[in-house]
Design an enzyme around this catalytic site. Structure first.
Site, mmCIF file in Angstrom:
data_model
loop_
_atom_site.group_PDB
_atom_site.id
_atom_site.type_symbol
_atom_site.label_atom_id
_atom_site.label_comp_id
_atom_site.label_asym_id
_atom_site.label_seq_id
_atom_site.Cartn_x
_atom_site.Cartn_y
_atom_site.Cartn_z
ATOM 1 N N THR A 15 11.198 2.206 2.521
ATOM 2 C CA THR A 15 10.360 2.595 3.656
ATOM 3 C C THR A 15 10.185 4.110 3.761
ATOM 4 O O THR A 15 9.371 4.579 4.550
ATOM 5 C CB THR A 15 10.960 2.070 4.974
ATOM 6 O OG1 THR A 15 12.288 2.584 5.126
ATOM 7 C CG2 THR A 15 10.995 0.550 4.990
ATOM 8 N N SER A 40 17.358 0.262 5.160
ATOM 9 C CA SER A 40 18.496 0.215 6.075
ATOM 10 C C SER A 40 18.520 -1.100 6.848
ATOM 11 O O SER A 40 17.551 -1.876 6.837
ATOM 12 C CB SER A 40 18.417 1.381 7.059
ATOM 13 O OG SER A 40 17.322 1.199 7.940
ATOM 14 N N SER A 43 15.591 -2.033 9.073
ATOM 15 C CA SER A 43 14.368 -2.569 8.475
ATOM 16 C C SER A 43 14.563 -3.928 7.821
ATOM 17 O O SER A 43 13.584 -4.642 7.566
ATOM 18 C CB SER A 43 13.836 -1.582 7.424
ATOM 19 O OG SER A 43 13.559 -0.326 7.992
ATOM 20 N N LEU A 87 16.433 6.733 -2.169
ATOM 21 C CA LEU A 87 17.340 6.897 -1.031
ATOM 22 C C LEU A 87 17.579 8.370 -0.714
ATOM 23 O O LEU A 87 17.567 9.234 -1.599
ATOM 24 C CB LEU A 87 18.682 6.232 -1.341
ATOM 25 C CG LEU A 87 18.701 4.707 -1.437
ATOM 26 C CD1 LEU A 87 20.005 4.242 -2.066
ATOM 27 C CD2 LEU A 87 18.508 4.079 -0.054
ATOM 28 N N ASP A 88 17.849 8.635 0.572
ATOM 29 C CA ASP A 88 18.290 9.966 0.967
ATOM 30 C C ASP A 88 19.668 10.234 0.384
ATOM 31 O O ASP A 88 20.495 9.324 0.239
ATOM 32 C CB ASP A 88 18.353 10.078 2.489
ATOM 33 C CG ASP A 88 16.975 10.085 3.139
ATOM 34 O OD1 ASP A 88 16.001 10.440 2.445
ATOM 35 O OD2 ASP A 88 16.877 9.728 4.328
ATOM 36 N N CYS A 156 12.262 18.428 -7.442
ATOM 37 C CA CYS A 156 10.814 18.572 -7.615
ATOM 38 C C CYS A 156 10.408 19.974 -8.056
ATOM 39 O O CYS A 156 9.500 20.137 -8.883
ATOM 40 C CB CYS A 156 10.082 18.181 -6.333
ATOM 41 S SG CYS A 156 10.715 18.987 -4.829
ATOM 42 N N GLY A 188 7.750 18.050 0.363
ATOM 43 C CA GLY A 188 9.043 18.104 -0.292
ATOM 44 C C GLY A 188 10.209 17.990 0.663
ATOM 45 O O GLY A 188 11.333 17.709 0.249
ATOM 46 N N HIS A 258 3.618 21.928 -5.509
ATOM 47 C CA HIS A 258 4.447 23.128 -5.559
ATOM 48 C C HIS A 258 3.836 24.122 -6.543
ATOM 49 O O HIS A 258 3.591 23.791 -7.711
ATOM 50 C CB HIS A 258 5.861 22.785 -6.032
ATOM 51 C CG HIS A 258 6.694 22.031 -5.037
ATOM 52 N ND1 HIS A 258 6.285 21.784 -3.744
ATOM 53 C CD2 HIS A 258 7.943 21.487 -5.161
ATOM 54 C CE1 HIS A 258 7.244 21.109 -3.110
ATOM 55 N NE2 HIS A 258 8.243 20.906 -3.949
ATOM 56 N N ASN A 345 4.556 17.585 -6.426
ATOM 57 C CA ASN A 345 5.970 17.346 -6.137
ATOM 58 C C ASN A 345 6.286 15.904 -5.778
ATOM 59 O O ASN A 345 7.427 15.446 -5.952
ATOM 60 C CB ASN A 345 6.434 18.260 -5.002
ATOM 61 C CG ASN A 345 5.602 18.118 -3.740
ATOM 62 O OD1 ASN A 345 4.423 18.468 -3.732
ATOM 63 N ND2 ASN A 345 6.195 17.611 -2.679
#
Length: 369
Positions: A15, A40, A43, A87-88, A156, A188, A258, A345
């Site tokens: 997501t 997560s 969601s 993922l973060d 990136c 970014g 970028h 990027n």
């Protein structure tokens, strides 16, 4: 790869901004078919169209609109030969490690495993041969793995400028020094990203951790693979020909793309001329093209002769964002050569790189097809 064969894939962080870009690209892919979308617990158990706040310029692909989102646990991805991670970094490490331990092949956009001495950090238009480290990664894992592994793509900002650097080292030998100043797009920073009051009518001369990432990632990507007396391989971090990199990173009010101003000094004396550099960049053809990766650009580096190119608004979608654009190639009065490079990027700087990495792994037999 056998023509017409379809390979089931999954997306973690489906997501998020990078996850959405993965889905957009994979929906039209000739080999890969999305089988699972992970996000997560907030969601999970919802149709994708209801779980996501879609921010792409094209509609949600019909093939995933009604696909039920699952939590990011390996059992939900058991049918997938490949899993892409958007993922973060806050959560990517443990989740990606669990998927690898469950014998799943992970192609990650996150930073967590980039420094791992056994994990390839691959810009697919530069160092595809680093995939050769995967068997060692598997054998040294506890317990040893047969199919599971992790491959990461680069930051990136690093990705954009190492592609022309690789072209120059291929043509003219080692680079001794590189100075790079970035003008990085707001995408970014992810979504919702930077406050409009901070970035409108402004330039922010700091992006946390970005300069350090560029400086060491460049060495791992452009460096080779060394083998010790004990037979254990390692990334040599360009140590055979030491390379010094100094990066200065800035956030600017541009959505995508970028722009980076680069100066380099070659070990070779005398150094190549600006015209020789232009010709070497224009002729650069990486393994991903030769092997027939469907997402690889047909022409890697577009060299502009116009004095005011490249520009983000005009050039960021070159080769659907998979290629890079270079311009203003000229002599540098401090080092040897300077130029400007533009890279998308959110494409070659993120999801597109992971997808080409997976294509390379299939074509090289690292992932069974």
């Amino acid at each position: 790869m056998q023509e017409g064969r379809q390979i089931k894939v999954g997306v973690l962080g489906a997501t998020g901004t990078v996850g959405q870009r993965f889905i957009t690209l994979l929906a039209a892919h000739p080999w890969f078919v999305i089988d699972a979308l992970g996000a997560s617990s907030r969601s999970a158990n919802k149709p994708y169209a209801k779980a996501v706040k879609w921010k792409q310029t094209t509609p949600i692909p019909s093939t995933v609109r009604d696909l039920i989102v699952v939590e990011c646990t390996p059992q939900h991805f058991a049918n997938c030969a490949i899993v892409f991670s958007g993922l973060d970094a806050d959560v990517a490490g443990d989740i990606e490690a669990a998927f690898r331990s469950a014998e799943l092949a992970i192609f990650s956009n996150a930073k967590n495993f980039r420094r791992d001495p056994h994990v390839p950090l691959i810009v697919p238009l530069v160092n595809a041969y680093h995939l050769s480290m995967i068997p060692q990664q598997q054998s040294l894992h506890s317990p040893p793995l047969k199919k599971g592994f992790i491959v990461t793509n680069a930051n990136c900002s690093t990705t954009g400028y190492v592609i022309p650097l690789a072209a120059l080292e291929k043509a003219f030998g080692p680079i001794e020094s590189a100075l790079v100043t970035t003008m990085q797009a707001v995408s970014g920073a992810g979504y919702p990203g930077i406050s409009s009051l901070d970035i409108m009518d402004n330039v922010i001369p700091y992006i946390g951790g970005e300069e350090e990432k560029m400086e060491w990632e460049t060495l791992k990507i452009l460096g080779g693979i060394a083998e010790g007396d004990d037979g254990v391989k390692s990334f040599d971090m360009h140590s055979r020909h030491p390379l010094r990199v100094s990066a200065s990173c800035n956030r600017v009010p541009v959505i995508d793309g970028h722009t980076e101003c680069v100066s380099v000094r070659f070990a070779r004396r005398p150094p190549p001329s600006p015209q020789q550099v232009r010709e070497a960049m224009a002729a650069f053809s990486p393994d991903a093209q030769a092997l027939g990766c469907p997402s690889a650009p047909r022409h890697t580096i577009q060299v502009h002769e116009e004095p005011d190119r490249p520009q983000p608004r005009l050039d960021r979608y070159y080769q659907d964002g998979a290629g890079v654009s270079v311009g203003r190639v000229r002599q540098c009065q401090v080092l040897d050569i300077k130029f400007v490079v533009l890279a998308n990027n959110v494409s070659i700087g993120a999801a597109t790189s992971s997808i080409i990495n997976a294509e390379l792994a299939v074509l090289k037999g690292v992932v069974p097809s």
